[in-house]
Design an enzyme around this catalytic site. Structure first.
Site, PDB file in Angstrom:
ATOM      1  N   GLY A  26       0.758  -1.176   0.103  1.00  0.00           N
ATOM      2  CA  GLY A  26      -0.054  -0.074  -0.059  1.00  0.00           C
ATOM      3  C   GLY A  26       0.815   1.261  -0.077  1.00  0.00           C
ATOM      4  O   GLY A  26       1.931   1.457  -0.728  1.00  0.00           O
ATOM      5  N   CYS A  27       0.520   2.329   0.787  1.00  0.00           N
ATOM      6  CA  CYS A  27       1.087   3.711   0.661  1.00  0.00           C
ATOM      7  C   CYS A  27       2.480   3.374   1.234  1.00  0.00           C
ATOM      8  O   CYS A  27       3.198   4.369   0.895  1.00  0.00           O
ATOM      9  CB  CYS A  27       0.365   4.627   1.838  1.00  0.00           C
ATOM     10  N   ALA A  28       2.937   2.371   1.844  1.00  0.00           N
ATOM     11  CA  ALA A  28       4.321   2.187   2.229  1.00  0.00           C
ATOM     12  C   ALA A  28       5.327   1.723   1.068  1.00  0.00           C
ATOM     13  O   ALA A  28       6.542   1.528   1.107  1.00  0.00           O
ATOM     14  CB  ALA A  28       4.491   1.320   3.294  1.00  0.00           C
ATOM     15  N   GLY A  29       4.636   1.199   0.199  1.00  0.00           N
ATOM     16  CA  GLY A  29       5.353   0.701  -0.877  1.00  0.00           C
ATOM     17  C   GLY A  29       6.274   1.328  -1.705  1.00  0.00           C
ATOM     18  O   GLY A  29       7.453   0.680  -2.205  1.00  0.00           O
ATOM     19  N   LEU A  73       3.784   5.357   5.575  1.00  0.00           N
ATOM     20  CA  LEU A  73       2.876   4.328   6.399  1.00  0.00           C
ATOM     21  C   LEU A  73       2.033   3.684   5.587  1.00  0.00           C
ATOM     22  O   LEU A  73       1.475   4.075   4.716  1.00  0.00           O
ATOM     23  CB  LEU A  73       2.117   5.166   7.366  1.00  0.00           C
TER      24      LEU A  73
END
Length: 351
Positions: free
Chosen positions: A143-146, A337
């Site tokens: 997700g956004c941490a990728g 995150l």
């Protein structure tokens, strides 16, 4: 600085053609969700005005979302648009670095907003001129941490083979999860903040470059699976936001960042600049509180959020691309995150 640290040679960004202004989304959401939720929607309408977002980009025009779209239709659009954005971002990153596709030894592809088997890089290898023996490393589920975790992985692969060039491509098409028939706060938040975008970077362990990757790490909070992620529904992915993420950032991210820095014999006093994933306006404010940052220190984050929305993993790459356009000294701390619930962190220094 390690002699053979991974260096970022270039970073490029790309967006799809359809521009969606926030005021338009707010009006349309009021019509659609107002019918579903009645007066309850009035309490959620400020989400659009307080998002900090002026516009976003979408792979599909607004009218596409008014038709019934299931997994086949959403996946078809994901494949079509992802291949286009992959080619654009990768082409521009290679051109900026002065590197031919045939010089790339490894491709790391990060995407969590669609499913492709074979993975995306396999679909465009021939068109872009990659070698047949190039190593493929697809990454899903972060997700956004990728974006930051993918950059860390690409850096480690570059260090493992000094002199070999690694291409990182991050593609997220969040708008394909929009659902106009679901009246939930998570779906309304997703409709208010998510946009589509892609980024690519070329890395090599050697001299030169724009910046050097120094340290990287992750922290996953126990029993936090329900904080963020995708729900698999009959007609596509559904957004999960079931905790107050800004509150978690305010109270729990700083100790994690301090522990990360301590492991590498650093403290926050050693950090001269910051680049964070701007999940939303409230998240940026929470980051400022957590790290005691003055107004303006996260201006890149606010501008990227305003101009592009939350593009999941790609967003922090847009922030970093802006930072690398300026001459900067000292050490930079990066953070994002994502589902897990996981913090991905990195330090960089000028090359």
């Amino acid at each position: 600085m390690e002699k053979h640290a991974a260096k970022i040679l270039s970073i490029a960004t790309a967006v799809p053609p359809h521009v969606v202004e926030t005021e338009f989304v707010r009006r349309e959401a009021a019509k659609v969700f107002g019918r579903l939720g009645g007066s309850l929607f009035e309490h959620l309408l400020p989400i659009f005005g307080n998002s900090g977002i002026k516009r976003r980009y979408s792979v599909c025009p607004p009218e596409w979302f008014y038709e019934k779209q299931g997994w086949p239709e959403r996946t078809a659009e994901y494949m079509r648009a992802s291949k286009d954005l992959f080619k654009k971002a990768a082409h521009d990153a290679l051109a900026q670095a002065g590197v031919a596709a045939s010089e790339i030894s490894t491709i790391v592809t990060v995407s969590t907003t669609g499913i492709a088997t074979p993975s995306l890089e396999a679909h465009v290898m021939g068109e872009l001129g990659f070698r047949t023996d190039v190593k493929r490393v697809p990454v899903f589920g972060l997700g956004c941490a990728g974006g930051l975790s993918g950059l860390s992985l690409a850096a480690r692969l570059a260090v493992a083979e000094p002199g070999q060039k690694v291409l990182l491509v991050v593609i997220e098409l969040c708008t394909l999860a929009f659902k106009l028939n679901e009246f939930t706060k998570a779906n309304i938040v997703a409709t208010a903040i998510f946009g589509d975008g892609a980024a690519a970077a070329v890395l090599e362990a050697g001299p030169g470059g724009l910046a050097a990757v120094e340290h990287a790490g992750e922290h996953t909070w126990p029993d936090s699976i329900d904080v963020m992620g995708w729900r698999v529904d009959p007609d596509g992915f559904g957004a999960i936001f079931s905790r107050d993420i800004p509150d978690l950032v305010t109270h729990e991210l700083r100790p994690v960042a301090d522990a990360f820095l301590t492991r590498h014999n650093l403290t926050l006093d050693d950090i001269d600049a910051f680049s964070f994933h701007p999940g939303g306006a409230k998240v940026i404010t929470a980051l400022e509180k957590a790290f005691h940052l003055d107004q303006g220190r996260l201006q890149d984050e606010r501008e990227v959020l305003a101009d592009y929305g939350n593009m999941s993993a790609a967003t922090v790459m847009f922030v970093l691309a802006r930072a690398l356009k300026e001459k900067w000294k000292g050490r930079r701390l990066l953070g994002s995150l994502g589902p897990g619930f996981t913090a991905s962190m990195m330090t960089m220094q000028p090359a």
